[in-house]
Design a protein around this motif. Sequence first.
Motif, PDB file in Angstrom:
ATOM      1  N   UNK A 285      11.849   5.137   4.585  1.00  0.00           N
ATOM      2  CA  UNK A 285      10.763   5.390   4.643  1.00  0.00           C
ATOM      3  C   UNK A 285       9.376   5.226   3.930  1.00  0.00           C
ATOM      4  N   UNK A 286       8.317   5.690   4.371  1.00  0.00           N
ATOM      5  CA  UNK A 286       6.850   5.376   3.150  1.00  0.00           C
ATOM      6  C   UNK A 286       5.851   6.027   3.393  1.00  0.00           C
ATOM      7  N   UNK A 287       5.575   6.515   2.511  1.00  0.00           N
ATOM      8  CA  UNK A 287       4.214   6.846   1.820  1.00  0.00           C
ATOM      9  C   UNK A 287       3.350   6.635   1.520  1.00  0.00           C
ATOM     10  N   UNK A 288       1.964   6.942   0.707  1.00  0.00           N
ATOM     11  CA  UNK A 288       1.051   6.360  -0.073  1.00  0.00           C
ATOM     12  C   UNK A 288       1.242   7.144  -1.307  1.00  0.00           C
TER      13      UNK A 288
ATOM     14  N   UNK B 113      10.650   5.023  -4.676  1.00  0.00           N
ATOM     15  CA  UNK B 113      10.506   3.605  -5.532  1.00  0.00           C
ATOM     16  C   UNK B 113       8.125   3.904  -5.735  1.00  0.00           C
ATOM     17  N   UNK B 114       8.488   3.689  -6.720  1.00  0.00           N
ATOM     18  CA  UNK B 114       6.649   3.413  -6.779  1.00  0.00           C
ATOM     19  C   UNK B 114       5.922   2.347  -6.147  1.00  0.00           C
ATOM     20  N   UNK B 115       4.798   2.167  -6.067  1.00  0.00           N
ATOM     21  CA  UNK B 115       4.516   1.012  -5.397  1.00  0.00           C
ATOM     22  C   UNK B 115       4.518  -0.237  -5.966  1.00  0.00           C
TER      23      UNK B 115
ATOM     24  N   UNK C 177       0.429  -0.832   0.062  1.00  0.00           N
ATOM     25  CA  UNK C 177       0.130   0.006   0.548  1.00  0.00           C
ATOM     26  C   UNK C 177       0.460   1.458  -0.060  1.00  0.00           C
ATOM     27  N   UNK C 178       2.021   0.827  -0.480  1.00  0.00           N
ATOM     28  CA  UNK C 178       2.984   2.549   0.128  1.00  0.00           C
ATOM     29  C   UNK C 178       4.321   2.311  -1.042  1.00  0.00           C
ATOM     30  N   UNK C 179       4.461   3.490  -1.066  1.00  0.00           N
ATOM     31  CA  UNK C 179       5.830   4.386  -2.409  1.00  0.00           C
ATOM     32  C   UNK C 179       6.951   4.403  -0.917  1.00  0.00           C
ATOM     33  N   UNK C 180       7.391   3.327  -1.331  1.00  0.00           N
ATOM     34  CA  UNK C 180       9.069   3.466  -0.469  1.00  0.00           C
ATOM     35  C   UNK C 180      10.411   4.517  -0.959  1.00  0.00           C
ATOM     36  N   UNK C 181      11.059   4.647  -0.028  1.00  0.00           N
ATOM     37  CA  UNK C 181      12.314   6.089  -0.133  1.00  0.00           C
ATOM     38  C   UNK C 181      13.107   5.714   0.916  1.00  0.00           C
ATOM     39  N   UNK C 182      14.365   7.004   0.622  1.00  0.00           N
ATOM     40  CA  UNK C 182      15.138   6.205   1.448  1.00  0.00           C
ATOM     41  C   UNK C 182      15.821   7.825   1.567  1.00  0.00           C
ATOM     42  N   UNK C 183      15.649   8.050   2.498  1.00  0.00           N
ATOM     43  CA  UNK C 183      16.776   9.209   3.076  1.00  0.00           C
ATOM     44  C   UNK C 183      17.932   8.908   3.936  1.00  0.00           C
TER      45      UNK C 183
END
Length: 122
Positions: free
Chosen positions: A97-100, A51-53, A31-37
């Motif tokens: 990280x994660x978000x919609x 990166x998208x879902x 359910x989430x797009x994912x990322x790195x910081x």
Amino acid sequence: QGQLVESGGGLVQAGGSLRLSCVTSERFFSNNAMGWFRQAPGKEREFVAAISRSGGDTYYADSAKGRFTISRDNAKNTVYLQMNSLKPADTAVYYCAAGGSVVVVSTTPTYWGQGTQVTVSS
């Protein structure tokens, strides 16, 4: 539900490579797009990659383009950050990280991992 667990950090010489991993639950991951910081000592946390879902769209900070690759394995509920040609300037704590959406995850993520240290020696 929003637990993100990173691994793969460590000490590497300049020019070397590392692959970071971040695993979470199946339902959350799909359910989430994912990322790195990342956050270097004395500096603000900064976006690295997202990166998208579906995995079909990826986005990178200028500092990461050409050297880092973000990918996701939806069967393993895992997102990766392959880092090549590492420089001492890449030394930082790296956060999953994660978000919609990719817009959310690349700007104001909803969920954060605990971080993993990457140290690049010269």
